[in-house]
Design a protein around this motif. Structure first.
Motif, mmCIF file in Angstrom:
data_model
loop_
_atom_site.group_PDB
_atom_site.id
_atom_site.type_symbol
_atom_site.label_atom_id
_atom_site.label_comp_id
_atom_site.label_asym_id
_atom_site.label_seq_id
_atom_site.Cartn_x
_atom_site.Cartn_y
_atom_site.Cartn_z
ATOM 1 N N ASP D 52 0.806 -1.212 0.000
ATOM 2 C CA ASP D 52 0.000 0.000 0.000
ATOM 3 C C ASP D 52 0.843 1.267 0.000
ATOM 4 N N PHE D 53 1.915 1.228 0.759
ATOM 5 C CA PHE D 53 2.734 2.438 0.857
ATOM 6 C C PHE D 53 3.356 2.774 -0.495
ATOM 7 N N ILE D 56 0.889 4.292 -2.924
ATOM 8 C CA ILE D 56 0.560 5.700 -2.712
ATOM 9 C C ILE D 56 1.745 6.595 -3.038
ATOM 10 N N VAL D 57 2.935 6.111 -2.717
ATOM 11 C CA VAL D 57 4.126 6.881 -3.077
ATOM 12 C C VAL D 57 4.226 6.999 -4.594
ATOM 13 N N PRO D 125 -0.195 -3.770 7.060
ATOM 14 C CA PRO D 125 0.346 -2.459 6.706
ATOM 15 C C PRO D 125 1.856 -2.522 6.598
ATOM 16 N N THR D 127 3.866 0.143 6.073
ATOM 17 C CA THR D 127 4.534 1.401 6.354
ATOM 18 C C THR D 127 5.548 1.272 7.474
#
Lengths: 176, 357, 371, 162
Positions: D52-53, D56-57, D125, D127
């Protein structure tokens, strides 16, 4: 550095001052009105659509000459000796049939110059200001009170009369 | 979460997903846009000693409905030299960008499209799509004013993303989470627990944090204002210079899409501010539902508080719009790069130091 | 390292929200920086000067109204003074006083529009409507006096079309009383706003020398620092009886002669006009306003140049009479037309957004530019 | 084929088709805008990989930054349509050999790498994990990269100033 912080400070302060002003106005009653529902009273000198009171008009053509945009058109026919056209309200004797008295409000500039020279005060400005039309020709107002037949008749009468006079004159000329 | 609830209800993840995706649009964005456009006009009217729309419905409440109907009926004009493909995609893309942001906005503890772990980060990322849409619209219009407006808009949104992210970072640093749900939950239901007032923990740090949180709040509010192109930062559509910027050439429903996107964005950025600093959906004075022991009332109250706070900030945006003149394009950049970013950096630093105390 | 850039020609107007009418500016841009401005005028040309040659003297007055339609009283005054000079008639004292009151009210109304639209150009729409709210009250005063709100045909050769309305003095006093706080509020909202100052201060600086060389007059010239006002320096009517100051630009927020100064001079002039009106109303003499109106206006052969200080600058009429009832020639020196020339000089090197700020501060009325 | 697969193929198709359009389109502004969809598709693929990170990055950096910069550059060029990018073919044989080798290596790595098929139901997650990795295990590399970027930034600024 001082200027830097001063900038930030004055920006924030003046923004807050401005916001205070607009916030106060958010709660002051509005100054506008709901126009077609509510109408402001017009002052008595209001200058809007012209009106001609034909009973008083003597067909002197002064208003048409005063008009800077030539929006008034007047045609008159002399009355015959026997005809009585009556008097105007201020006692002037009428001597002309007004066969045409049109004002083109598409041209009119509402300057009121035609109102002052009128000797009988028969042309004046009213407070009617809503008279929009879809067709420009509808803005030409005819104030003459005579019906078309009557106008034709008056013109015909005068023509006959002058012809007669002409003949008479010719006859008298010949006889001499 | 609403998705799980619907999944249990319907038994199909597909239907549940679709409904969850569409819910913000129909339950919130469209009614909000209708309301906000009217609010804008009413606020403007009353601030200027006028009345605003008064004809359609009682005090003009149906004015925007009438406007929408008018816009739908309007001819969709595409000029001959427009880049037809991009011209048609641009409004959709712009709206998609602002719509996607609503997936992660926590309206209440239940009404939350997706509890993404990176919620706030996600919102900032997808709003980037708006920039592409605006650039596309500006270029495809084949109009110098549109192109200038689009360029300015893109430059503006990109530069103001930096202070926004820096302030977001300070909150993230303090809390250790990027999930908007967690952020909202942590600012429990009294206003002194809001991050604007130093966060929920009662320690010496809380009082040290208050002034810096206030600065952070101001910075993020200003920069999000710039990101949605509102006065005093409405340079991209400055009507006195660029006619109306990137949407000069648009008409009918395509124009309405831009309009909708603008209003949706206004709420989205207000929602970010609310979720970060003002307790998100939490009530400031505790819940009536807790008091009366009615459990189902709490989410409704939360929804009310969230929209109330959001709309309040939308109102402030309007208030600013009808008060202030607009900046010039170089001053706008200076405001971001010379003022907001350095201050945000220092703020971040200080909040960091305080948080490890 | 220098990068070759291509210049772009941007056509601003004739249909553009902030050209104050139908003006077309051809901007040559390097990026967003202006390298050249060419104003194209004439979209509103109505042959005023040619019309005058076929009109009788009083019939010209409604036409003068339509030049600077925001300051119709001033236009009439200038023309009428010229014709009166040709005719060598003396008008009654009361007429002169009323003319001054009207001209000054008109100046306030005109400056309110200038300031309001300037705010709207810069992006602040609310002050615009506040200004119009106050202007509306002045127009109401005109309306009760002569029946028209914008194009009055009020000041006639030798007199006035109507005497003052019985309520006029009371209403004017009320207006002055309520206008003063409104002016303060306007200053709070717009004049001292940081963003407004940033947009206007140090933008479009007009040095005094350039201003004089271009023949710029009115608030623009005064903002550059010269105390030149025809009301004092070439006094006409009864202006010499009143005590008022001539505000000049001081560079309070930036440099002398920048856009903010031009704006602020107008704000200060409104205060001075209020002073004049107050004094004139206090000392208003009695008399008949129509007594000196000649029956037939037929000036002797000759010519005259009459000039008045209009809100936008020196409005001059050069009237040649050939002894008939209509003028042989009427030449108008329109302040907006002369002031507009300076655009190129002022705009070079500024941004597109500054063109708006500068054009607004020049404050043109296209009806007067094109005539 | 379930929904997951469907979405995967959708994103893959978007990515590949738009990438193809980027290369082949005559209008370079259109090419640049197709790149937007490529980046977007790749971000979608990252999401499906439970990264996910990174996804988005990808959006922030590529869509929000690089693409916009590219668009700025492209829009300000004066020749936008019918740009002739192709040059005459020279050194055909070495090029074929080079491309062939590269393709072979790539294909070999695709075939041989142990692809982890992860159950999408259990996404963790990433992150926090990434953060710890970057700031503990790969700290030196991270810092070095930072310095390199800083140097590039300063260099760009100094060139722009001249």
């Amino acid at each position: 550095m001082r200027a830097y912080f001063n900038n930030i400070f004055t920006a924030l302060i003046t923004i807050f001052v401005g916001m205070k002003v607009t916030l106060r106005h958010l709660f002051t009653p509005s100054v506008t009105i709901q126009y077609p529902d509510v109408k402001l009273p017009l002052p008595e000198r209001e200058r809007n659509r012209l009106y001609v009171n034909m009973d008083d008009c003597i067909g002197c053509d002064q208003c048409a000459r005063a008009c800077p945009v030539n929006c008034i058109e007047i045609e008159t026919v002399k009355s015959l000796p026997g005809e009585d056209l009556g008097k105007t309200s201020n006692g002037k004797k009428k001597a002309l049939w007004v066969t045409k008295f049109t004002i083109d409000f598409a041209k009119c500039c509402y300057c009121q110059l035609c109102v002052f020279p009128c000797p009988t005060e028969c042309i004046y400005m009213t407070d009617v200001y809503e008279f929009s039309e879809y067709d420009r020709n509808n803005l030409i107002y005819d104030f003459a009170t005579l019906t078309p037949q009557e106008r034709q008749e008056k013109i015909e009468n005068f023509r006959k009369f002058s012809e007669e006079k002409e003949k008479q004159k010719a006859k008298t000329d010949k006889s001499e | 979460m609403i998705y799980d609830f619907l999944n249990d209800l319907t038994g199909s993840p597909f239907i549940a997903g679709t409904i969850t995706a569409l819910l913000p649009l129909f339950a919130f964005i469209l009614p909000f846009a209708l309301f906000a456009v009217l609010l804008e006009r009413k606020v403007a009217g009353h601030m200027q000693d006028r009345l605003g729309p008064m004809r359609v419905g009682y005090h003009g409440i149906l004015q925007t409905v009438a406007d929408i109907i008018k816009l739908i009926q309007k001819e969709d004009i595409i000029a001959r030299n427009n880049d037809k493909l991009l011209f048609n995609i641009a409004p959709v893309l712009t709206f998609a960008g602002s719509y996607a942001a609503f997936a992660a906005i926590p309206f209440s503890s239940v009404f939350l499209g997706a509890n993404i772990d990176l919620g706030i980060f996600y919102i900032i990322a997808v709003t980037g799509l708006v920039v592409a849409g605006i650039l596309m619209a500006g270029w495809a219009s084949n109009n110098k004013y549109s192109l200038l407006g689009a360029m300015r808009s893109a430059a503006q949104i990109i530069s103001y993303e930096i202070p926004t992210i820096l302030v977001v970072l300070s909150i993230v640093m303090l809390t250790g989470t990027m999930s908007l749900y967690d952020l909202s939950e942590s600012q429990t239901s009294y206003f002194w627990n809001w991050y604007l007032l130093g966060g929920p923990e009662f320690e010496i740090q809380k009082f040290l944090l208050i002034p810096f949180m206030l600065i952070g709040f101001l910075i993020i509010y200003i920069s999000t204002l710039a990101e949605v192109n509102r006065t005093p930062f409405d340079i991209p559509e400055a009507e006195s210079e660029l006619v109306s910027g990137y949407h000069t050439e648009y008409s009918g429903m395509k124009f309405a899409m831009f309009f909708l996107a603008e209003y949706a964005n206004m709420f989205a950025v207000s929602a970010i501010v609310v979720a970060l600093f003002l307790g998100g959906y939490q009530s400031p004075f505790g819940y009536l539902g807790n008091l009366l022991n009615i459990n189902w009332l709490i989410p409704l109250e939360q929804f009310f508080w969230f929209t109330f706070k959001g709309i309040f900030f939308v109102f402030v945006q309007m208030w600013l719009r009808w008060t202030l003149p607009r900046l010039r394009v170089d001053q706008l950049m200076a405001a971001s790069w010379k003022y907001l970013i350095p201050i945000a950096f220092f703020n971040l630093l200080i909040i960091g130091i305080i948080s490890i105390l | 390292m220098s990068v070759r850039t291509e210049e772009m020609v941007l056509n601003m107007g004739p249909q553009h929200p902030s050209t104050h009418g139908v003006l077309r500016l051809e901007l040559t841009l390097d990026g967003e920086i202006i390298t050249k401005v060419v104003p194209h005028i004439g979209y509103l040309h109505r042959c005023f000067e040619k019309h005058c040659e076929v009109m009788s003297y009083p019939q010209v007055i409604p036409y003068t109204d339509r030049m600077d339609y925001l300051a119709a009283m001033g236009n009439e005054l200038g023309y009428v003074i010229g014709v009166e000079k040709l005719l060598r008639i003396q008008v009654p004292e009361r007429v002169e006083y009323i003319r001054v009151i009207m001209a000054e009210l008109q100046r306030i109304a005109s400056h309110l529009v200038a300031i309001g639209t300037y705010g709207a150009d810069i992006g602040a729409f609310t002050p615009f409507l506040y200004c119009f709210r106050d202007r509306e009250r002045i127009l109401n005063l005109f309306e009760i006096t002569c029946g028209a709100r914008l194009l009055y045909n009020y000041i006639w050769v030798g007199g006035l079309s109507h005497d003052l309305h019985p309520d006029f003095v009371r209403l004017t006093k009320e207006f002055i009383k309520e206008f003063k706080p409104n002016l303060r509020e306007l200053n709070n909202l717009l004049t001292y706003n940081k963003i407004f100052i940033d947009r206007t201060a140090n933008v479009g600086i007009l040095p005094l020398e350039t201003a004089i060389n271009f023949g710029v007059t009115g608030p623009m010239l005064r903002a550059s620092g010269l105390k030149w006002d025809l009301r004092k320096d070439d006094t006409y009517s009864v202006y010499n009886k009143f005590d008022f100051d001539i505000p000049i630009g001081e560079g309070k927020m930036g440099t002398v002669g920048d856009s903010w100064d031009r704006y602020y001079v107008r704000v200060l002039e409104m205060e001075e006009s209020l002073k004049i009106i107050e004094q004139a109303i206090e000392t208003l003499p009695d008399g008949d306003v129509t007594s000196a109106i000649p029956k037939k206006i037929k000036p002797p052969v000759g010519h005259v140049y009459s000039r008045v200080e209009n809100p936008r600058g020196e409005l001059g009429y050069f009237i040649i009479s050939d002894g008939s009832t209509s003028p042989f020639r009427v030449k108008v020196r329109a302040p907006s037309f002369v002031n507009l020339q300076i655009m190129d000089e002022l705009c070079r090197g500024h941004l597109v957004a500054d063109v708006i700020a500068i054009l607004g501060s020049v404050d043109i009325v296209l009806g007067e530019v094109d005539r | 084929m379930n929904t997951y697969d469907l979405i995967f193929y959708l994103f893959a198709a978007v990515t590949i088709l738009s990438a193809l359009m980027v290369v082949t389109h005559k209008n370079i502004v259109h090419s640049a805008f197709y790149l937007l969809f490529t980046f977007f598709g790749v971000a979608g693929l990252y999401v499906l990989l439970a990264a996910d990170f990174i996804a988005i990055v990808q959006l922030i950096v590529y869509v929000g930054g690089i693409l916009i910069l590219l668009l700025f550059g492209v829009m300000l060029t004066n020749k936008i349509t019918n740009v002739e990018i192709r040059t005459g073919t020279i050194n055909l044989v070495p090029a074929v050999i080079g491309v062939g080798l590269f393709a072979g290596a790539l294909l070999a790595s695709v075939v041989n790498s142990p692809w982890k098929i992860k159950n999408p139901e259990h996404t963790v997650p990433t992150t926090k994990l990434l953060g710890t990795l970057l700031l503990q295990e790969y700290l030196l590399i991270f810092e070095l990269l930072g310095i390199v970027l800083l140097i590039a930034l300063i260099g760009a600024a100094s060139i722009a100033r001249k």
